[in-house]
Scaffold this motif. Sequence first.
Motif, PDB file in Angstrom:
ATOM      1  N   PRO A 187     -19.144   0.908  12.710  1.00 25.56           N
ATOM      2  CA  PRO A 187     -19.736   1.044  11.370  1.00 25.56           C
ATOM      3  C   PRO A 187     -19.437  -0.151  10.469  1.00 25.56           C
ATOM      4  O   PRO A 187     -20.293  -0.605   9.701  1.00 25.56           O
ATOM      5  N   VAL A 188     -18.211  -0.669  10.559  1.00 23.47           N
ATOM      6  CA  VAL A 188     -17.839  -1.830   9.753  1.00 23.47           C
ATOM      7  C   VAL A 188     -18.650  -3.049  10.173  1.00 23.47           C
ATOM      8  O   VAL A 188     -19.157  -3.808   9.333  1.00 23.47           O
ATOM      9  N   GLU A 189     -18.794  -3.245  11.491  1.00 25.99           N
ATOM     10  CA  GLU A 189     -19.555  -4.396  11.980  1.00 25.99           C
ATOM     11  C   GLU A 189     -21.024  -4.292  11.596  1.00 25.99           C
ATOM     12  O   GLU A 189     -21.669  -5.312  11.307  1.00 25.99           O
ATOM     13  N   ALA A 190     -21.569  -3.082  11.574  1.00 25.75           N
ATOM     14  CA  ALA A 190     -22.952  -2.906  11.135  1.00 25.75           C
ATOM     15  C   ALA A 190     -23.089  -3.278   9.656  1.00 25.75           C
ATOM     16  O   ALA A 190     -24.084  -3.887   9.238  1.00 25.75           O
ATOM     17  N   GLU A 191     -22.070  -2.949   8.863  1.00 26.93           N
ATOM     18  CA  GLU A 191     -22.082  -3.319   7.445  1.00 26.93           C
ATOM     19  C   GLU A 191     -21.993  -4.825   7.279  1.00 26.93           C
ATOM     20  O   GLU A 191     -22.679  -5.417   6.432  1.00 26.93           O
ATOM     21  N   ILE A 192     -21.145  -5.469   8.095  1.00 25.56           N
ATOM     22  CA  ILE A 192     -21.027  -6.928   8.053  1.00 25.56           C
ATOM     23  C   ILE A 192     -22.364  -7.583   8.371  1.00 25.56           C
ATOM     24  O   ILE A 192     -22.791  -8.543   7.714  1.00 25.56           O
ATOM     25  N   ALA A 193     -23.051  -7.055   9.383  1.00 24.56           N
ATOM     26  CA  ALA A 193     -24.327  -7.634   9.807  1.00 24.56           C
ATOM     27  C   ALA A 193     -25.379  -7.539   8.711  1.00 24.56           C
ATOM     28  O   ALA A 193     -26.292  -8.371   8.645  1.00 24.56           O
ATOM     29  N   ASP A 194     -25.255  -6.537   7.832  1.00 28.46           N
ATOM     30  CA  ASP A 194     -26.245  -6.347   6.767  1.00 28.46           C
ATOM     31  C   ASP A 194     -25.986  -7.219   5.550  1.00 28.46           C
ATOM     32  O   ASP A 194     -26.849  -7.342   4.672  1.00 28.46           O
ATOM     33  N   LEU A 195     -24.809  -7.833   5.470  1.00 29.25           N
ATOM     34  CA  LEU A 195     -24.463  -8.640   4.303  1.00 29.25           C
ATOM     35  C   LEU A 195     -25.169  -9.989   4.333  1.00 29.25           C
ATOM     36  O   LEU A 195     -25.529 -10.508   5.391  1.00 29.25           O
TER      37      LEU A 195
END
Length: 346
Positions: free
Chosen positions: A222-230
């Motif tokens: 979930p954290v990596e998915a958030e990083i990818a969206d930044l």
Amino acid sequence: MKIGLVGFAGSGKTTVFNAMTGLGVPVGFGGEVRLGTVRVPDERIDALSARLSPRRTTYAEMRFCDIPGEYGAASRGLSPRGLQQIRDQEALCLVLRDFDNPSLADPPDAVGELEAFATECLLSDLDLVERRLDRARREGADAVEIAAFERAREALEGEQPLRTVPRAELDRAPFRGYGLLTDRPLLAVLNRSEDRAGEALPPALAARLAAMGAGGLALSAPVEAEIADLEPEDRAAFVEALGLREPALARFIRAAYGLLDLISFFTAAPVEVRAWTIRRGTRARRAAGRVHSDMERGFIRAEVIPYEVFAKYGSEQAVKEAGLLQIEGRDYVVADGDILHIRFNV
């Protein structure tokens, strides 16, 4: 490069797939095989492109295949369909659950899942090897092939993954087309809860992976998915705040390249600057075939500029004037970062 994401149901495998590829496919149990392609970042091709201003820049690519976790977490068995989908991959990424999943009654057991997967792969390979060995003997197959399968059976009966058998001890040529699972490069991803995103792999898990000839890394999908969206300018600060050196995709690509023993060479022209992926130790003529089959067939020579030399002198002409352009034959072993100009005639 084709990497299959595998794992028991509920491990968060599809969330990892979404984080790696930037896609937003639905998560849940079952489903169909999903494909996603990501660009392999490389500062060297960025610099070449900035210097040469080509019409297009083409990066190396990594293709992820999200294989449904149809073999349930309770039974921990690989179905025939799942086995075939896994055998089709160049490398395997096993996603291990290290978070509480309300859909599952059992607590996370990453080492247990790793052992269950490894055992399934060993048994599947052993069955395939024994059947092929029996048929080869009945048909009077080549002695070299029989010897290779006998050595493979010996290793598997000793619960030794084939990837850990040195190439000097095992001729793998007869195995082409069989997709032996324990001979596939294996990278385990420990999928953690968000509050543990920055923690390293547990020593016991890291040691077991090393014994299997596999690699491993920890992340929180979930954290990596958030990083990818930044936005790119916000990404570095967010990653640092979490105690991470870099996003998981970069770590994953580096680990995958290491496991597969891959390197990149470049072609650079006004039309296109492009990265090509090959295995370390590939000779010039075979590398030329990655660009075009005609180049391999009609290979004459390779004009080689190591990337560091080009970066220092700034142009092919300056490299030539310095007497540093390398003229190499078909047996030259291509090095990581080489810029190749293939001369050929067909």
